[in-house]
Design a protein around this motif. Structure first.
Motif, mmCIF file in Angstrom:
data_model
loop_
_atom_site.group_PDB
_atom_site.id
_atom_site.type_symbol
_atom_site.label_atom_id
_atom_site.label_comp_id
_atom_site.label_asym_id
_atom_site.label_seq_id
_atom_site.Cartn_x
_atom_site.Cartn_y
_atom_site.Cartn_z
ATOM 1 N N ASN A 121 0.854 -1.196 0.000
ATOM 2 C CA ASN A 121 0.000 0.000 0.000
ATOM 3 C C ASN A 121 0.885 1.239 0.000
ATOM 4 O O ASN A 121 1.674 1.435 0.912
ATOM 5 C CB ASN A 121 -0.904 0.035 1.248
ATOM 6 N N THR A 122 0.753 2.066 -1.040
ATOM 7 C CA THR A 122 1.685 3.186 -1.181
ATOM 8 C C THR A 122 1.005 4.545 -1.257
ATOM 9 O O THR A 122 1.664 5.559 -1.443
ATOM 10 C CB THR A 122 2.570 2.987 -2.432
ATOM 11 N N ALA A 123 -0.330 4.569 -1.153
ATOM 12 C CA ALA A 123 -1.046 5.854 -1.212
ATOM 13 C C ALA A 123 -0.823 6.654 0.069
ATOM 14 O O ALA A 123 -0.508 6.090 1.122
ATOM 15 C CB ALA A 123 -2.544 5.600 -1.407
ATOM 16 N N ASP A 124 -1.014 7.954 -0.029
ATOM 17 C CA ASP A 124 -0.987 8.817 1.158
ATOM 18 C C ASP A 124 -2.115 8.404 2.104
ATOM 19 O O ASP A 124 -3.175 7.953 1.658
ATOM 20 C CB ASP A 124 -1.269 10.280 0.765
ATOM 21 N N GLY A 125 -1.899 8.601 3.379
ATOM 22 C CA GLY A 125 -3.009 8.534 4.333
ATOM 23 C C GLY A 125 -3.318 7.174 4.921
ATOM 24 O O GLY A 125 -4.106 7.091 5.861
ATOM 25 N N PHE B 62 -5.055 4.605 -4.777
ATOM 26 C CA PHE B 62 -3.625 4.602 -5.133
ATOM 27 C C PHE B 62 -3.334 5.461 -6.371
ATOM 28 O O PHE B 62 -2.416 6.283 -6.370
ATOM 29 C CB PHE B 62 -3.132 3.159 -5.345
ATOM 30 N N THR B 63 -4.105 5.277 -7.457
ATOM 31 C CA THR B 63 -3.785 6.023 -8.692
ATOM 32 C C THR B 63 -4.017 7.522 -8.490
ATOM 33 O O THR B 63 -3.298 8.348 -9.041
ATOM 34 C CB THR B 63 -4.603 5.527 -9.903
ATOM 35 N N LYS B 64 -4.994 7.865 -7.652
ATOM 36 C CA LYS B 64 -5.278 9.271 -7.362
ATOM 37 C C LYS B 64 -4.150 9.862 -6.503
ATOM 38 O O LYS B 64 -3.684 10.975 -6.759
ATOM 39 C CB LYS B 64 -6.640 9.355 -6.655
ATOM 40 N N SER B 65 -3.704 9.107 -5.517
ATOM 41 C CA SER B 65 -2.610 9.574 -4.670
ATOM 42 C C SER B 65 -1.317 9.698 -5.478
ATOM 43 O O SER B 65 -0.535 10.635 -5.293
ATOM 44 C CB SER B 65 -2.416 8.612 -3.492
ATOM 45 N N TYR C 106 -3.835 9.585 -15.555
ATOM 46 C CA TYR C 106 -4.043 8.861 -14.293
ATOM 47 C C TYR C 106 -5.471 8.372 -14.128
ATOM 48 O O TYR C 106 -6.398 8.908 -14.722
ATOM 49 C CB TYR C 106 -3.644 9.742 -13.098
ATOM 50 N N GLY C 107 -5.615 7.338 -13.292
ATOM 51 C CA GLY C 107 -6.929 6.803 -12.947
ATOM 52 C C GLY C 107 -7.504 7.633 -11.807
ATOM 53 O O GLY C 107 -6.860 7.786 -10.773
ATOM 54 N N ASN C 108 -8.722 8.165 -12.032
ATOM 55 C CA ASN C 108 -9.249 9.100 -11.028
ATOM 56 C C ASN C 108 -10.267 8.467 -10.071
ATOM 57 O O ASN C 108 -10.950 9.173 -9.345
ATOM 58 C CB ASN C 108 -9.833 10.355 -11.698
#
Ligand code: 1QQ
Length: 382
Positions: free
Chosen positions: A125-129, A174-177, A168-170
Motif C-alpha cells: 500500500n503506497t497511497a498517502d493517508g 492509489f492512482t489518485k494519490s 491517471y486513474g481518477n
C-alpha cells in the motif's frame, strides 16, 4: 474436546509423540488479491509470505512456536477486503493481519483492524493517508510520496526531459494519490505539464486520451495506473507512435508488464523501488534463489516486500511473550513492531512514525530510499 481425548492428547504430549508447541501455533492472517486484476500483485505477495514463513518454521519457528498462515482472497475489492478482515480478526482469531493488496482496499478495511486493536500490516500500500488511520496500521511498502520525486528527477537528469503529459486513474485511492504526488513533484521540479488526462478502472480503450497527449508532443508520459489499465495504455501508446519514456509509480513495477505489454511495448518505462533483482546483496541473492526454487519463476518487488515483512513481524514476535490472551498478545505485538530493524531482500529497513490528519502520531511507514530503474528488452535495469 471429549475429556478422554484430552487425556490421550496430554499423554501423547508428555511422551513427546505430539509436540507441545502445537498448542502455541502463531496464527497470522494474509488478506490479498488472489483473483481478479490485482492478482498480478497479490499472488506474488502471498508467495513471499509463504516462503518466509516456511524458512522461519524450518529454522525452529519463533521461540519454538510455528507460524501458521490463514490465507484469504480479498479479490482486490474493498467490500471483500472488509469481509476478509472481519473473518480473520473475529472468527479465525489471528494475531495480526497482512494486507490487503491495494490502498483502495486498505483505506476501507484497515479501520476494522484498528478498531479491533489488531495490527494491519500492508506490504504493497503506497497511497498517502493509509498509516494515518491509526497506531495499529503498519507498512513496509515505500509510499508514492517518497518514490515519485526521485523517479522524476532521475528521468529528468538522464533524458533531459523539458515537459510531460500526465495520465491517471481518477477512481482509485492509489492512482489518485500517485497523481497528487506526481503533480507536486512536477511543480517542485518546475517541469511543465502539456495536458492532464484521466481514465477509470475497467477501461480498455485509451486511444482518445493518448491521441490528445500525442498532439501536445510531450517529452514523456507520467502515468499513475495499476497494471490492469497501465499495460494496455503502454501497448496503445506505442501503437500510436508515442515512444517517449513512461514514468510510472508502484503499480507499474512488476515483471508482469513484459507479458501484458509484449514485443517492446513495455520498453522505456521508468519506476522507483527499494528492491531490484540486480541488487547483489547476500540477503537478496538468497531470497531470489529460494523464490525461484520454490515457485519456478523470478520474484518481483511485491514478493520481496512481503518476504521481508514476515521477517520484520518475526523479529517483533521474538520479543513478545505470548500469553494466550489474544487482546493482550495483539497489543504486545503492536508495541514490539516500531523498533524492529531488519536487513532483507529490500536492504536495510526501519519504520518511520506517521501522523494522523490532526498531526498526532498514528501508524508506521517504511523508512527506505528508492532506486530508479528502466525497462529494456524484458528487464528492469538500473
Ligand atoms: C497501492 C499500490 C498497488 C500498486 C499495490 C499492488 O501501490 O494500491 O497502494
Amino acid at each position: 474436546m471429549q475429556s478422554k481425548t484430552k487425556k490421550l492428547l496430554a499423554a501423547l504430549i508428555a511422551a513427546g509423540i505430539v509436540p507441545a508447541a502445537h498448542a502455541a501455533d502463531i496464527k497470522i492472517g494474509v488478506a490479498e488479491a488472489l483473483s481478479g486484476g490485482a492478482a498480478q500483485y497479490g499472488v506474488s505477495i502471498r508467495n513471499g509470505f509463504q516462503l518466509a514463513a516456511d524458512e522461519i518454521n524450518a529454522a525452529g519457528g519463533i521461540n519454538g512456536n510455528k507460524i501458521v498462515l490463514v490465507v484469504e482472497d480479498e479479490q482486490g475489492k474493498k467490500e471483500e477486503a472488509i469481509n476478509v478482515f472481519k473473518k480473520l480478526i473475529f472468527k479465525d482469531n489471528v494475531l495480526m493481519v497482512f494486507g490487503p493488496t491495494l490502498s483502495n482496499s486498505a483505506q476501507a478495511a484497515d479501520p476494522i483492524a484498528q478498531a479491533a486493536k489488531t495490527v494491519a500490516f500492508g506490504t504493497s500500500n503506497t497511497a498517502d493517508g493509509i498509516t494515518s488511520i491509526g497506531n495499529y496500521v503498519f507498512r513496509n511498502s515505500v509510499t508514492e510520496a517518497d518514490v515519485l520525486p526521485a523517479t522524476i528527477s532521475t528521468v529528468k537528469a538522464k533524458t533531459g526531459l523539458k515537459n510531460v503529459a500526465v495520465l491517471y486513474g481518477n477512481d482509485d485511492v492509489f492512482t489518485k494519490s500517485g497523481y497528487d504526488n506526481f503533480k507536486k513533484a512536477l511543480e517542485d521540479q518546475k517541469i511543465p505539464v502539456t495536458t492532464t488526462e484521466t481514465f477509470a478502472k475497467g477501461d480498455v480503450d485509451f486511444k482518445a486520451q493518448l491521441t490528445k497527449i500525442k498532439g501536445t508532443n510531450p517529452d514523456a508520459i507520467v502515468l499513475s495506473a495499476l497494471l490492469a489499465e497501465g499495460a494496455p495504455i503502454m501497448v496503445q501508446a506505442r501503437q500510436l507512435g508515442l515512444n517517449v519514456p513512461v514514468i510510472g509509480g508502484n503499480g507499474m513495477n512488476s515483471v508482469k508488464i513484459f507479458d501484458l505489454a509484449p514485443g517492446g511495448a513495455s520498453n522505456n518505462l521508468w519506476i522507483g523501488s527499494p528492491w531490484s533483482i540486480e541488487n547483489k546483496a547476500p540477503e537478496n541473492v538468497k531470497f531470489i534463489g529460494a523464490y525461484k526454487a520454490k515457485f519456478n519463476g523470478a520474484p518481483d518487488q511485491f514478493a520481496a516486500q512481503s518476504y521481508d515483512a514476515m521477517y520484520i513481524a518475526a523479529q517483533a514476535l521474538k520479543n513478545v511473550k505470548l500469553s494466550g490472551d489474544l487482546p493482550k498478545d495483539r497489543a504486545a505485538l503492536r508495541d514490539a513492531l516500531p523498533s524492529v530493524t531488519w536487513t532483507g531482500a529490500t536492504g536495510p529497513f526501519k519504520f518511520r512514525q506517521a501522523n494522523d490528519r490532526a498531526g498526532k502520531p498514528a501508524g508506521y511507514d517504511a523508512d527506505q530510499a528508492p532506486i530508479v530503474s528502466v525497462t529494456k528488452d524484458g528487464k528492469y535495469v538500473i
